[in-house]
Design a protein around this motif. Structure first.
Motif, mmCIF file in Angstrom:
data_model
loop_
_atom_site.group_PDB
_atom_site.id
_atom_site.type_symbol
_atom_site.label_atom_id
_atom_site.label_comp_id
_atom_site.label_asym_id
_atom_site.label_seq_id
_atom_site.Cartn_x
_atom_site.Cartn_y
_atom_site.Cartn_z
ATOM 1 N N GLN A 79 46.332 37.735 40.833
ATOM 2 C CA GLN A 79 45.212 38.424 41.784
ATOM 3 C C GLN A 79 44.633 36.633 42.063
ATOM 4 O O GLN A 79 45.666 36.657 44.293
ATOM 5 C CB GLN A 79 44.390 38.705 41.998
ATOM 6 C CG GLN A 79 43.193 39.851 43.020
ATOM 7 C CD GLN A 79 42.242 40.433 43.062
ATOM 8 O OE1 GLN A 79 42.741 41.050 41.278
ATOM 9 N NE2 GLN A 79 41.986 40.687 44.225
ATOM 10 N N ILE A 120 49.871 35.765 49.020
ATOM 11 C CA ILE A 120 51.177 36.629 48.750
ATOM 12 C C ILE A 120 50.797 38.067 48.472
ATOM 13 O O ILE A 120 50.028 37.951 48.442
ATOM 14 C CB ILE A 120 51.620 36.280 46.964
ATOM 15 C CG1 ILE A 120 52.380 34.945 47.366
ATOM 16 C CG2 ILE A 120 52.904 37.484 46.513
ATOM 17 C CD1 ILE A 120 53.752 34.349 47.338
ATOM 18 N N GLU A 121 51.651 39.050 49.042
ATOM 19 C CA GLU A 121 50.872 40.084 48.656
ATOM 20 C C GLU A 121 51.154 41.549 48.243
ATOM 21 O O GLU A 121 51.023 41.750 47.617
ATOM 22 C CB GLU A 121 52.031 41.198 50.402
ATOM 23 C CG GLU A 121 51.695 40.718 51.872
ATOM 24 C CD GLU A 121 52.486 41.433 52.659
ATOM 25 O OE1 GLU A 121 53.266 41.617 52.878
ATOM 26 O OE2 GLU A 121 52.106 40.524 54.103
ATOM 27 N N ARG A 122 52.180 41.112 47.406
ATOM 28 C CA ARG A 122 52.421 41.003 45.797
ATOM 29 C C ARG A 122 52.471 41.022 44.297
ATOM 30 O O ARG A 122 52.710 39.964 44.528
ATOM 31 C CB ARG A 122 53.998 41.966 46.385
ATOM 32 C CG ARG A 122 54.430 42.649 46.856
ATOM 33 C CD ARG A 122 55.487 43.327 47.533
ATOM 34 N NE ARG A 122 56.506 42.245 46.768
ATOM 35 C CZ ARG A 122 58.024 42.541 46.451
ATOM 36 N NH1 ARG A 122 58.511 43.806 46.142
ATOM 37 N NH2 ARG A 122 58.760 42.006 46.246
ATOM 38 N N TRP A 123 51.668 41.937 43.814
ATOM 39 C CA TRP A 123 51.850 41.305 41.851
ATOM 40 C C TRP A 123 51.294 42.392 40.798
ATOM 41 O O TRP A 123 51.231 43.650 41.760
ATOM 42 C CB TRP A 123 50.516 40.695 42.184
ATOM 43 C CG TRP A 123 49.592 41.000 42.574
ATOM 44 C CD1 TRP A 123 48.710 40.543 43.784
ATOM 45 C CD2 TRP A 123 48.126 42.182 41.668
ATOM 46 N NE1 TRP A 123 47.867 41.290 43.998
ATOM 47 C CE2 TRP A 123 47.006 42.423 42.520
ATOM 48 C CE3 TRP A 123 47.768 42.176 40.267
ATOM 49 C CZ2 TRP A 123 46.126 42.369 41.996
ATOM 50 C CZ3 TRP A 123 47.436 42.380 40.111
ATOM 51 C CH2 TRP A 123 45.343 42.764 40.839
ATOM 52 N N ALA A 145 47.735 35.100 43.875
ATOM 53 C CA ALA A 145 48.721 36.052 45.551
ATOM 54 C C ALA A 145 48.137 35.602 46.466
ATOM 55 O O ALA A 145 48.429 34.854 47.744
ATOM 56 C CB ALA A 145 48.975 37.270 45.212
ATOM 57 N N LEU A 166 54.632 38.792 42.152
ATOM 58 C CA LEU A 166 54.422 37.494 40.513
ATOM 59 C C LEU A 166 53.813 38.615 39.195
ATOM 60 O O LEU A 166 53.174 39.951 39.804
ATOM 61 C CB LEU A 166 52.841 36.661 41.111
ATOM 62 C CG LEU A 166 53.331 35.808 42.206
ATOM 63 C CD1 LEU A 166 52.160 35.399 42.698
ATOM 64 C CD2 LEU A 166 54.662 35.211 42.346
#
Length: 395
Positions: free
Chosen positions: A59, A67-70, A62, A50
């Protein structure tokens, strides 16, 4: 069974459409169902990152959806070879610059519409992507609505005979922000920020008309700013500089006439926020977002005009409902799955950046028609010609 993990940069997903339709109801839903199943049994698993400007929002979004990635660093995301798709649902004025960067980085492009703020820029993006050899897709979600899928089923079956005319009614009342908060962001009503219902909705009408009924050949349009002042998200008054309603007529190939009213200043007295009535020599249909009803030639009643008596007809009861006959998934999710298959297995996907440019073209020509108070022809667009020539041909 092999699992193909696909890194997807999702830029602008903290906005209303980006969060609800593209992240939650599409990518998160695809992940929850176990990925996209290919014909050989393999799976495509989206791995989103994201991207946006607000670290706290990213954050929180996510974490809420697993969702692990931003990231707030787009350039860093584009430099990561794991990310093969760039998706953009930012405001229109920010879209083109980011897409250019993504094309230069060799990413496949999937984005919301309008693809840019002008036809020239939209064509430039399509040309750049073509020359770079990257795959592209533009969200054309209304084609995947249950009501329009049923309408397409009727067209393909020959139900209508010769299609004569189409009447489209779209809109609802968007509150001004004084005694009730508005349902749309304030930038929608500022021309300088890329707002306006013509820019917003005519990109939709172009692909709906082209794909269902025939290519748009000419347009006549009147735009209006019915509500001159609104309150923004902070409760501050601002002047509305963009159109909030548009009244248009289109001529399509095959001599089909389309009347389309679009308004954010209308109260709904119809069965859905969007209704499309199609009249043909053999039958008629009215489609909404989910439902569709028909009246065939042999079942058409014979109304008689007599204003001196009470109306003896219940017109709504004289139509038959088209059955579902299938399960309808979320339209945004369906198109996401098709694009993922296009990227991984090269399955056909016709709704590319050139198709997106056609929506921008129609919006520009509609605004020109409004300004000049006349009909405007809609020429064909193609890649491989000078952008200036294509733009000039649209004037």
């Amino acid at each position: 069974m092999a699992v193909k993990k696909i890194g997807i940069i999702m830029n602008g997903v903290t906005g209303r459409m980006g969060t609800n339709q593209h992240l939650v109801r599409s990518i998160v839903a695809i992940r929850q169902q176990g990925g996209v199943v290919l014909s050989n049994g393999d799976l495509i698993m989206p791995d989103p990152i994201l991207v946006g400007r607000n670290e706290d929002k990213l954050q929180a979004l996510a974490e809420k959806h697993g969702i692990e990635r931003w990231s707030t660093n787009l350039e860093q995301c584009l430099a990561d070879p794991h990310n093969v798709i760039y998706f953009d649902s930012q405001t229109t004025v920010r879209r083109a610059e980011a897409i250019r960067k993504a094309i230069k980085a060799g990413k496949h492009i999937y984005c919301e519409k309008p693809t840019a703020t002008s036809l020239e820029e939209s064509l430039e993006l399509a040309q750049l992507a073509y020359e770079a050899g990257v795959k592209t897709g533009v969200v054309q979600d209304k084609l995947f609505l249950p009501g329009l899928l049923k309408l397409k089923r009727l067209i393909d079956s020959g139900f209508f005979g010769k299609i004569l005319s189409v009447r489209m009614e779209f809109g609802y009342w968007v509150f001004e922000g004084d005694w009730q908060a508005g349902q749309r962001p304030s930038w929608n009503y500022r021309k300088e920020d890329g707002g306006g219902i013509i820019v917003d909705m005519f990109a939709h009408w172009r692909y709906v008309l082209d794909n269902l009924f025939g290519n748009v050949k000419s347009v006549s349009c009147l735009g209006v700013t019915h509500i001159p002042k609104r309150l923004d998200e902070q409760g501050h008054p601002y002047a509305c500089t963009a159109d909030d309603a548009a009244y248009a007529t289109f001529e399509l190939e095959g001599d089909i006439v389309v009347q389309a009213n679009s308004s954010w200043a209308v109260r709904v007295n119809r069965e859905d926020l969007l209704t499309i009535q199609v009249d043909g020599t053999e039958g008629s249909a009215v489609a909404g977002l989910r439902d569709c009803k028909v009246q065939h030639r042999v079942n058409t009643p014979k109304p008689v005009w007599n204003p001196d008596i009470e109306n003896p007809f219940n017109f709504s009861e004289q139509w038959q409902t088209v059955p579902d006959n299938q399960n309808f998934d979320n339209g945004f999710k369906v198109q996401w799955e098709l694009f993922l298959k296009h990227v991984v297995t090269d399955e056909p996907f016709i709704w590319n950046l050139l198709e997106g440019a056609k929506g921008t073209q129609l919006a520009e020509l509609a605004i020109q028609s409004w300004d000049e108070r006349r009909w405007i022809a809609v020429p064909e667009l193609s890649l491989g010609v000078k952008q200036s020539d294509a733009v000039e041909a649209s004037k």
